[in-house]
Structure formats: C-alpha cells, structure tokens
Design an enzyme around this catalytic site. Structure first.
Site, mmCIF file in Angstrom:
data_model
loop_
_atom_site.group_PDB
_atom_site.id
_atom_site.type_symbol
_atom_site.label_atom_id
_atom_site.label_comp_id
_atom_site.label_asym_id
_atom_site.label_seq_id
_atom_site.Cartn_x
_atom_site.Cartn_y
_atom_site.Cartn_z
ATOM 1 N N LYS A 13 63.480 -12.127 -71.763
ATOM 2 C CA LYS A 13 64.615 -11.411 -71.397
ATOM 3 C C LYS A 13 64.040 -10.120 -70.583
ATOM 4 O O LYS A 13 64.923 -9.782 -69.888
ATOM 5 C CB LYS A 13 65.514 -10.820 -72.836
ATOM 6 C CG LYS A 13 65.947 -12.071 -73.569
ATOM 7 C CD LYS A 13 66.708 -11.431 -74.822
ATOM 8 C CE LYS A 13 65.864 -10.524 -75.847
ATOM 9 N NZ LYS A 13 64.800 -11.046 -76.449
ATOM 10 N N ARG A 87 72.711 -7.494 -81.177
ATOM 11 C CA ARG A 87 71.833 -8.281 -82.009
ATOM 12 C C ARG A 87 72.427 -8.560 -83.340
ATOM 13 O O ARG A 87 72.139 -9.545 -84.288
ATOM 14 C CB ARG A 87 70.422 -7.421 -82.385
ATOM 15 C CG ARG A 87 69.243 -8.074 -81.578
ATOM 16 C CD ARG A 87 68.246 -7.228 -81.748
ATOM 17 N NE ARG A 87 66.903 -7.776 -81.726
ATOM 18 C CZ ARG A 87 65.923 -7.297 -80.665
ATOM 19 N NH1 ARG A 87 66.412 -6.385 -79.885
ATOM 20 N NH2 ARG A 87 64.712 -7.551 -80.551
ATOM 21 N N ARG A 126 51.048 -11.837 -75.214
ATOM 22 C CA ARG A 126 51.697 -10.747 -74.392
ATOM 23 C C ARG A 126 50.916 -9.506 -74.430
ATOM 24 O O ARG A 126 50.556 -8.685 -75.245
ATOM 25 C CB ARG A 126 53.020 -10.925 -74.842
ATOM 26 C CG ARG A 126 54.077 -9.601 -74.062
ATOM 27 C CD ARG A 126 55.332 -9.873 -74.435
ATOM 28 N NE ARG A 126 55.943 -9.511 -75.841
ATOM 29 C CZ ARG A 126 57.042 -9.411 -76.139
ATOM 30 N NH1 ARG A 126 58.101 -9.935 -75.301
ATOM 31 N NH2 ARG A 126 57.462 -9.258 -77.180
ATOM 32 N N ARG A 160 52.085 -4.732 -78.134
ATOM 33 C CA ARG A 160 52.949 -3.998 -79.078
ATOM 34 C C ARG A 160 52.681 -4.245 -80.312
ATOM 35 O O ARG A 160 51.920 -5.189 -80.890
ATOM 36 C CB ARG A 160 54.330 -4.837 -78.940
ATOM 37 C CG ARG A 160 55.091 -4.191 -77.495
ATOM 38 C CD ARG A 160 56.441 -5.055 -77.294
ATOM 39 N NE ARG A 160 57.087 -5.281 -78.550
ATOM 40 C CZ ARG A 160 58.382 -5.767 -78.416
ATOM 41 N NH1 ARG A 160 58.880 -6.033 -77.140
ATOM 42 N NH2 ARG A 160 59.215 -5.967 -79.477
ATOM 43 N N ARG A 171 60.689 -11.320 -87.320
ATOM 44 C CA ARG A 171 61.564 -11.153 -86.040
ATOM 45 C C ARG A 171 62.480 -12.315 -85.807
ATOM 46 O O ARG A 171 63.492 -12.506 -85.429
ATOM 47 C CB ARG A 171 60.911 -10.753 -84.661
ATOM 48 C CG ARG A 171 60.420 -9.352 -84.873
ATOM 49 C CD ARG A 171 59.393 -9.020 -83.926
ATOM 50 N NE ARG A 171 59.529 -8.966 -82.567
ATOM 51 C CZ ARG A 171 58.518 -8.998 -81.710
ATOM 52 N NH1 ARG A 171 57.139 -9.146 -81.941
ATOM 53 N NH2 ARG A 171 58.960 -9.097 -80.344
#
Ligand code: AMP
Length: 216
Positions: A13, A87, A126, A160, A171
C-alpha cells in the site's frame, strides 16, 4: 479523487501510495506514518501508542480518526489516498461522515490482493530510507551497492520495530479479525475494486491506474 488502498500489512500500500502522489498529485494519508511521527517527536499520544504498535495491535479508533480529521482540513491537491485507514468498521463509518462534512466523496476502494506467504517474505525483508521513506526489499528491490537511496541519496536505512515475525503474526490476526470485514462492507457499497498485488511494482501500479481510469 479520494481512494482507499486496502490490504494486509506488506501488501504494498505504501509503495503504491507514494507513486500515486508523484503521478497524480494526490496526498498520501498513512495513519501508520502519522503514528510513527508522533512517537519519534515524543508527543504524549505517541508515547501512549508505542507499545501497542510494537506488539502489532491496532490503536484506538478515536486516535486515528482524530489524526485523519485533522489532515482533511488541510490542502486537498488531487485528492487523498487513505493508506492503512480505515482498519475497522467504526473507522469506515467515521470516514464517510468526515468526507460528507467536507462535501467530498470516496471514489474507489482498491483492494490489494496478496497471499499470506508472500506477505511474510516481503515484510521481514523490508527496510526504508531514514530520510525520505523510500521502501526497499532485500530480495526484490535491494538498497543500491553504493549505499545511496535512489530517491534522495540518503545513506541511512532502517527497519520497522514491528517488522518481525512475532508482531507480524499479531498484525495479520488484527487484519483478518478487524479489517477484512471492510472488504464486504465496501463490496456492498459497490466501491470495492480488487487488484492483484502480487506482481512487480510497475504491474501493480498499472492495474491501479486502470481502476482509477474506470472510476473517473
Ligand atoms: P502501518 O504502517 O499502516 O502498517 O501501521 C503500523 C501500526 O500503526 C499498526 O500495526 C497499528 O498499530 C497502527 N495503526 C496504523 N493505522 C491504524 C489504524 N487505522 N487503526 C488502528 N491502528 C493503526
């Protein structure tokens, strides 16, 4: 044009929102980025949400709705890309109310479809540029050999705190329990536009462009 990018963590996203900002003069509204900013600037709210975010849980609807409301008062440029918001169903209802208050509409909800195995792979690989937030991936888009960000030339990269296997499990669970009902919600409103989020970044961008073309 105002759109939502909907999908689980790691669906891409943020990457696609950044492209849309450049290509369509739209404004990315990422509640995740806003919360991380609040944390790093040490605000009281930032401190309150830190442990919740690190554990991979959702922060309260009230906090994120407040953040979005504030942003919608500002410059609208070519429209907003809601990234990571809404969300929950309560957030989705709040968003329609806020948009109505501003005489604005929601034009499309782009659902980025990816499978869970790909998500885990993407997320643990990532990293982002500490200066501009450009997203890299150890496998598909590694940091260049000269150690400089392709976007801004920055030389510092970070991972992160919640991009680890344990937080990721939470998550994903939060996504399936609380966010995935939005797929049915927006389908029923005839606003859902699914795209295959598994392809190359350019191919996914093209699919999103095609959806937005149809909508405008
Ligand atoms: P993201 O960068 O979108 O993956 O968000 C990182 C974290 O921020 C999430 O795991 C949540 O803890 C929190 N967060 C971001 N957006 C929301 C939201 N709309 N509602 C609740 N929590 C959020």
């Amino acid at each position: 044009m105002n759109i939502i990018l909907l999908g689980p963590p790691g669906a891409g996203k943020g990457t696609q929102a950044r492209r849309l900002e450049v290509e369509r003069d739209m404004i990315q509204l990422s509640t995740g980025d806003m919360l991380r900013e609040a944390r790093s600037s040490g605000t009281e709210m930032g401190e309150r949400v830190a442990a919740i975010m690190d554990a991979g849980q959702l922060v309260t609807d009230e906090i994120v709705i407040g953040l979005i409301e504030e942003k919608l008062r500002g410059d609208r440029a070519g429209g907003f890309i809601f990234d990571g918001f809404p969300r929950t169903l309560a957030q989705a209802d709040a968003l329609s109310e806020i948009l109505a208050k501003h005489d604005a509409t929601l034009d499309a909800v782009v659902e980025m479809r990816v499978d869970d195995a790909a998500l885990v792979e993407r997320i643990v690989a990532r990293s982002t540029c500490a200066n501009c937030g450009e997203v890299y991936n150890d496998i598909t888009k590694p940091i260049p050999d000269d150690g400089k960000c392709t976007n801004c030339g920055g030389t510092e990269f970070k991972r992160r705190a919640d991009d680890n296997a344990e937080a990721l499990t939470t998550r994903l669970m939060e996504y399936y329990k609380k966010t995935s009902p939005l797929i049915g919600y927006y389908y029923a409103k005839d606003q859902l536009r699914p795209v295959d989020g598994l392809g190359e970044i350019d191919a996914v961008a093209q699919s999103i462009s095609a959806v937005l073309q149809e909508t405008s």
